[in-house]
Design a protein around this motif. Sequence first.
Motif, PDB file in Angstrom:
ATOM      1  N   GLU A 108       0.835  -1.206   0.000  1.00 23.52           N
ATOM      2  CA  GLU A 108       0.000   0.000   0.000  1.00 23.52           C
ATOM      3  C   GLU A 108       0.870   1.256   0.000  1.00 23.52           C
ATOM      4  O   GLU A 108       0.528   2.266  -0.628  1.00 23.52           O
ATOM      5  CB  GLU A 108      -0.917   0.007   1.224  1.00 23.52           C
ATOM      6  N   GLY A 109       2.005   1.168   0.716  1.00 21.80           N
ATOM      7  CA  GLY A 109       2.917   2.309   0.755  1.00 21.80           C
ATOM      8  C   GLY A 109       3.494   2.631  -0.607  1.00 21.80           C
ATOM      9  O   GLY A 109       3.678   3.806  -0.966  1.00 21.80           O
ATOM     10  N   GLN A 110       3.798   1.584  -1.396  1.00 22.16           N
ATOM     11  CA  GLN A 110       4.334   1.799  -2.740  1.00 22.16           C
ATOM     12  C   GLN A 110       3.304   2.489  -3.629  1.00 22.16           C
ATOM     13  O   GLN A 110       3.626   3.426  -4.371  1.00 22.16           O
ATOM     14  CB  GLN A 110       4.740   0.458  -3.358  1.00 22.16           C
ATOM     15  N   ILE A 111       2.056   2.039  -3.535  1.00 23.39           N
ATOM     16  CA  ILE A 111       0.983   2.668  -4.313  1.00 23.39           C
ATOM     17  C   ILE A 111       0.812   4.131  -3.892  1.00 23.39           C
ATOM     18  O   ILE A 111       0.692   5.035  -4.729  1.00 23.39           O
ATOM     19  CB  ILE A 111      -0.341   1.902  -4.125  1.00 23.39           C
ATOM     20  N   TYR A 112       0.839   4.346  -2.571  1.00 24.83           N
ATOM     21  CA  TYR A 112       0.630   5.703  -2.054  1.00 24.83           C
ATOM     22  C   TYR A 112       1.791   6.617  -2.445  1.00 24.83           C
ATOM     23  O   TYR A 112       1.588   7.784  -2.797  1.00 24.83           O
ATOM     24  CB  TYR A 112       0.472   5.654  -0.535  1.00 24.83           C
ATOM     25  N   LEU A 113       3.018   6.087  -2.417  1.00 18.36           N
ATOM     26  CA  LEU A 113       4.188   6.881  -2.795  1.00 18.36           C
ATOM     27  C   LEU A 113       4.078   7.352  -4.239  1.00 18.36           C
ATOM     28  O   LEU A 113       4.303   8.536  -4.539  1.00 18.36           O
ATOM     29  CB  LEU A 113       5.459   6.052  -2.610  1.00 18.36           C
TER      30      LEU A 113
END
Length: 306
Positions: free
Chosen positions: A63-68
């Motif tokens: 999820e962090g990669q998508i959000y980044l």
Amino acid sequence: MALDKIHAMRAFVAVIQAGSFTNAARLLEISAPSLSRQIAELERTLDVRLIQRTTRRLQLTAEGQIYLEGCERLLEQMDELDAEVQTNRRQLHGLLRIAAPEMPKPLITVLKEYMDSYPNVKVEVDILNRPVDMVAEGIDLWIHIFGPIPLGYISRPIVDLPLAVCASPDYLARFGAPLHPRELSDHRCMHTKLTRESNPWCFERDGESCSVQLLDGLVTNTGDLQRELALAGHGIVRLPLVYVADDIKQGRLLTLLEGWKPQASVLISAVYPSARYVPTKVSAFVEFLQHHAMSLAHSPVSRSKQ
């Protein structure tokens, strides 16, 4: 305190790009604990973990990669939008509506230089010798000559214009030139509503004051009309020097009462409808006015009748 989402997104991106909270905090000029709290609050708001923290490294979650990636796109677009707005601010465009009681030559010079500098701004000038309802009439800037300014408007004084007392050679050949202000009471003098005092006219010289009550004569609220009548030999005028400087230089009008200084003056102010938001196109024009303030106030006088 509510989370500043944009600020938190920038902090999140900074942490990942810097590789650690310590490095990111140094770049952002905040403490590492404060930065850590921002990211934790962002995760609580999203109800998802963005970063897996270990003692040795930071690891983005899926999820962090998508959000980044989304944050980087959004922040880039915001930065581009900010840059576009700033560029637009420098490259002014649109309509600027100006109201003025009249346009003596120095004001025309200001207008020309402004239009040359900002060719994408369309300028409309309304010559209005009356109080202006700026909001109802859609006026952006009112070049105001001394008088009451309606409540609620914001005014910025630009320059106090000195006055010149003068008449045409033809008038002086027929009626003679006054040598003392008291002699003005025997002459045909034209009054204007533009000055702080219309009648009497007051003068000073070397600490001496003289007040002269004039004969009833023409009274106007426009200096241009008085200038034309003076050139036609109708009488003596007391006008801002900028109105008559060229006529004096060319000998079409002669200054009178050498050594005596009129105590009145004409105040030019820039008036806005509101101080809360002054459009850049308006503030830019006011800057031009201020730049030319000295040329408005001081024009050379070379010919006089003694």
